[in-house]
Structure formats: C-alpha cells, structure tokens
Design an enzyme around this catalytic site. Structure first.
Site, PDB file in Angstrom:
ATOM      1  N   GLY A  32       0.850  -1.191   0.000  1.00  7.58           N
ATOM      2  CA  GLY A  32       0.000   0.000   0.000  1.00  7.58           C
ATOM      3  C   GLY A  32       0.880   1.233   0.000  1.00  7.58           C
ATOM      4  O   GLY A  32       2.090   1.155   0.232  1.00  7.58           O
ATOM      5  N   LEU A  33       0.249   2.371  -0.241  1.00  5.20           N
ATOM      6  CA  LEU A  33       0.987   3.635  -0.330  1.00  5.20           C
ATOM      7  C   LEU A  33       1.677   3.978   0.988  1.00  5.20           C
ATOM      8  O   LEU A  33       1.263   3.495   2.050  1.00  5.20           O
ATOM      9  CB  LEU A  33       0.012   4.760  -0.684  1.00  5.20           C
ATOM     10  CG  LEU A  33      -0.578   4.729  -2.091  1.00  5.20           C
ATOM     11  CD1 LEU A  33      -1.777   5.671  -2.178  1.00  5.20           C
ATOM     12  CD2 LEU A  33       0.478   5.109  -3.124  1.00  5.20           C
ATOM     13  N   SER A  34       2.666   4.828   0.904  1.00  6.46           N
ATOM     14  CA  SER A  34       3.286   5.360   2.114  1.00  6.46           C
ATOM     15  C   SER A  34       2.220   6.083   2.930  1.00  6.46           C
ATOM     16  O   SER A  34       1.447   6.872   2.379  1.00  6.46           O
ATOM     17  CB  SER A  34       4.407   6.327   1.723  1.00  6.46           C
ATOM     18  OG  SER A  34       4.934   6.940   2.870  1.00  6.46           O
ATOM     19  N   GLY A  35       2.136   5.780   4.192  1.00  9.48           N
ATOM     20  CA  GLY A  35       1.141   6.411   5.060  1.00  9.48           C
ATOM     21  C   GLY A  35      -0.223   5.731   5.016  1.00  9.48           C
ATOM     22  O   GLY A  35      -1.174   6.186   5.648  1.00  9.48           O
ATOM     23  N   SER A  36      -0.323   4.621   4.298  1.00  5.21           N
ATOM     24  CA  SER A  36      -1.628   3.941   4.200  1.00  5.21           C
ATOM     25  C   SER A  36      -1.990   3.249   5.509  1.00  5.21           C
ATOM     26  O   SER A  36      -3.167   2.972   5.761  1.00  5.21           O
ATOM     27  CB  SER A  36      -1.640   2.947   3.031  1.00  5.21           C
ATOM     28  OG  SER A  36      -0.627   1.980   3.190  1.00  5.21           O
ATOM     29  N   GLY A  37      -0.983   2.954   6.323  1.00  7.89           N
ATOM     30  CA  GLY A  37      -1.264   2.325   7.625  1.00  7.89           C
ATOM     31  C   GLY A  37      -0.652   0.944   7.786  1.00  7.89           C
ATOM     32  O   GLY A  37      -0.944   0.251   8.770  1.00  7.89           O
ATOM     33  N   LYS A  38       0.207   0.549   6.865  1.00  8.51           N
ATOM     34  CA  LYS A  38       0.793  -0.796   6.914  1.00  8.51           C
ATOM     35  C   LYS A  38       1.472  -1.062   8.262  1.00  8.51           C
ATOM     36  O   LYS A  38       1.175  -2.054   8.934  1.00  8.51           O
ATOM     37  CB  LYS A  38       1.829  -0.976   5.780  1.00  8.51           C
ATOM     38  CG  LYS A  38       1.263  -0.793   4.379  1.00  8.51           C
ATOM     39  CD  LYS A  38       2.324  -1.008   3.304  1.00  8.51           C
ATOM     40  CE  LYS A  38       3.448   0.000   3.322  1.00  8.51           C
ATOM     41  NZ  LYS A  38       3.031   1.404   3.062  1.00  8.51           N
ATOM     42  N   SER A 106       6.187  -1.862  -1.844  1.00  9.26           N
ATOM     43  CA  SER A 106       6.273  -2.807  -2.970  1.00  9.26           C
ATOM     44  C   SER A 106       5.291  -2.403  -4.086  1.00  9.26           C
ATOM     45  O   SER A 106       4.275  -3.056  -4.284  1.00  9.26           O
ATOM     46  CB  SER A 106       6.061  -4.251  -2.521  1.00  9.26           C
ATOM     47  OG  SER A 106       5.117  -4.400  -1.494  1.00  9.26           O
TER      48      SER A 106
HETATM   49  P1  ADP Z   1       2.813   3.009   6.227  1.00 12.15           P
HETATM   50  O1  ADP Z   1       3.519   1.984   7.062  1.00 12.15           O
HETATM   51  O2  ADP Z   1       1.801   2.409   5.295  1.00 12.15           O
HETATM   52  O3  ADP Z   1       3.737   3.972   5.537  1.00 12.15           O
HETATM   53  P2  ADP Z   1       2.135   4.180   8.743  1.00 12.15           P
HETATM   54  O4  ADP Z   1       1.515   3.057   9.516  1.00 12.15           O
HETATM   55  O5  ADP Z   1       3.571   4.509   9.024  1.00 12.15           O
HETATM   56  O6  ADP Z   1       1.918   3.894   7.186  1.00 12.15           O
HETATM   57  O7  ADP Z   1       1.304   5.516   8.951  1.00 12.15           O
HETATM   58  C1  ADP Z   1      -0.105   5.545   8.912  1.00 12.15           C
HETATM   59  C2  ADP Z   1      -0.583   6.722   9.764  1.00 12.15           C
HETATM   60  O8  ADP Z   1      -1.977   6.886   9.579  1.00 12.15           O
HETATM   61  C3  ADP Z   1      -0.338   6.526  11.252  1.00 12.15           C
HETATM   62  O9  ADP Z   1       0.094   7.746  11.816  1.00 12.15           O
HETATM   63  C4  ADP Z   1      -1.741   6.143  11.761  1.00 12.15           C
HETATM   64  O10 ADP Z   1      -1.904   6.505  13.108  1.00 12.15           O
HETATM   65  C5  ADP Z   1      -2.630   6.955  10.840  1.00 12.15           C
HETATM   66  N1  ADP Z   1      -3.985   6.429  10.699  1.00 12.15           N
HETATM   67  C6  ADP Z   1      -5.100   7.158  10.871  1.00 12.15           C
HETATM   68  N2  ADP Z   1      -6.200   6.404  10.660  1.00 12.15           N
HETATM   69  C7  ADP Z   1      -5.777   5.168  10.338  1.00 12.15           C
HETATM   70  C8  ADP Z   1      -6.460   3.953  10.027  1.00 12.15           C
HETATM   71  N3  ADP Z   1      -7.763   3.858  10.016  1.00 12.15           N
HETATM   72  N4  ADP Z   1      -5.691   2.862   9.728  1.00 12.15           N
HETATM   73  C9  ADP Z   1      -4.349   2.949   9.742  1.00 12.15           C
HETATM   74  N5  ADP Z   1      -3.655   4.058  10.036  1.00 12.15           N
HETATM   75  C10 ADP Z   1      -4.359   5.185  10.349  1.00 12.15           C
END
Ligand code: ADP
Length: 197
Positions: A32-38, A106
């Site tokens: 998933g995209l950067s910041g998607s929540g992975k 990825s």
């Molecule tokens: P990734 O690893 O995909 O780059 P991150 O987990 O580092 O993403 O960051 C996701 C951010 O989005 C976190 O700061 C998280 O707290 C926030 N967030 C807000 N709502 C959600 C949600 N429903 N699911 C996942 N993350 C969320």
C-alpha cells in the site's frame, strides 16, 4: 525436481520447528501507499498474535532501509533489489517456522510477483492496505508527500512513481475503518492460516 538446497536435508525441518512453535508458518505481505497504515496495523497485529502465543516476525521497510538495504536508492531497479533481499530473508525465516509480517510499499505488480515467486504461492498472502492517495497525503505522517510535491524528493510512490494496486489480493483492508478494526480483520485472516493442525 533437483534439490537446490541439499544442506536443508541435514537441518531440522520446517515442520519440526512449526511443531515446536505450535504454529504453521506463513507470510503476510502488506502492500500500500506510504502512510496507508501498513506499519500501524502490522504492529498491532504482531502484538495481538504474540499475546496469543504465536512467534511472529515483523519486517518493515524503514528498518531494512537503514541496515540490510542501506546501499539502495528508490529507483525501480533498487526497489526491486530491496524487495528481492527481503523476500529471500523472509523465505529463510519461513523455514524456521516463523509467521512473517512484511510491510513494504512494494509498488508494482512485477515487484510483488517476484516476492511471491521467491516465497512460494503456498506461503505468500498479499494484503492490500487500501487507503486513497488523498487520505495518505492528508495524513503525511513523515512529511514526505509535501517534500515530493515540492520536488524535493524524486520518484515518490503515488506522486511521480507508480503504485499498481493488487489485482487479486488475499485480503483487502480499507482504512475507512479504525486501526483497531483493521488489526482485528487481519488477525482473523492470519489465524485461518497459522493454527496448528
Ligand atoms: P505506512 O507503514 O503504510 O507507511 P504508517 O503506519 O507509518 O503507514 O502511517 C499511517 C498513519 O496513519 C499513522 O500515523 C496512523 O496513526 C494513521 N492512521 C489514521 N487512521 C488510520 C487507520 N484507520 N488505519 C491505519 N492508520 C491510520
């Protein structure tokens, strides 16, 4: 088929190790995209599974970028090499009976297919963390989208480098639900694969 890993015949088998750990090993590959929540979701899932008595390894893009893959950039070739190394590492962990959760952008189907091929179809579970670009950009946890929009970072996924959504993921998690709900959704899926028989 020719055995290309003859030394494995002399080692304790994956099955014995799985029995020791009282689990089945498998790989959950979060894309998933950067910041998607992975990472956020995976960390919760790791904790829940661990508390249930499972032995889990979580490998995250940021960790390996500062160590194992510190010599790699974000060109498509280097992204591919990054994922190749991680997939090989994960294949080794799998043989130790470990449940592996990997969180990597990825970005292309080609890159994820390579990971799938290295790990093997039986053990590879593609998990799509489906958060729209606008939402990831609004969160901009690490300030990277702002930098990419300003042209300070080149080749940023979703901005000036492609993200190809999975066509047939084993599971899609929509982050319109809460972090907790997403974690539970993933735990429930993991449990269908890792329970000892
Ligand atoms: P990734 O690893 O995909 O780059 P991150 O987990 O580092 O993403 O960051 C996701 C951010 O989005 C976190 O700061 C998280 O707290 C926030 N967030 C807000 N709502 C959600 C949600 N429903 N699911 C996942 N993350 C969320």
């Amino acid at each position: 088929m020719e055995n290309i890993f003859p030394v494995y015949d002399q080692l304790i088998s994956r099955e014995e190790k799985e029995n020791f750990l009282n689990q089945k090993a498998s790989v959950f590959w979060l894309t998933g995209l950067s910041g998607s929540g992975k990472t956020t979701i995976a960390k919760q899932v790791e904790r829940i599974l661990f508390n249930k008595g499972f032995f889990v390894q979580l490998i995250d893009g940021d960790n390996v970028r500062s160590g194992l893959c510190s010599n790699l950039s974000f060109t498509i070739e280097d992204r591919k090499e990054n994922i190749r190394r991680i997939a090989e590492l994960t294949a080794l962990s799998l043989r130790q009976g470990i449940i592996c959760i990997n969180t990597f952008v990825s970005p292309t189907r080609d890159i994820r297919q390579m990971a799938h091929d290295i790990i093997g179809a039986e053990d590879f579970n593609e998990i799509y963390i489906n958060t729209p670009l606008e939402e990831c950009e609004k969160r901009d946890v690490k300030g990277l989208y702002q930098k990419a929009r300003a042209g300070e970072i080149k080749g940023f996924t979703g901005i000036d480098s492609p993200f190809e959504m999975p066509l047939d993921p084993a599971l899609t998690i929509s982050t319109s639900q809460s972090i907790q709900e997403s974690a539970i959704q993933l735990v429930d899926f993991v449990l269908t694969k890792v329970q000892p028989t």
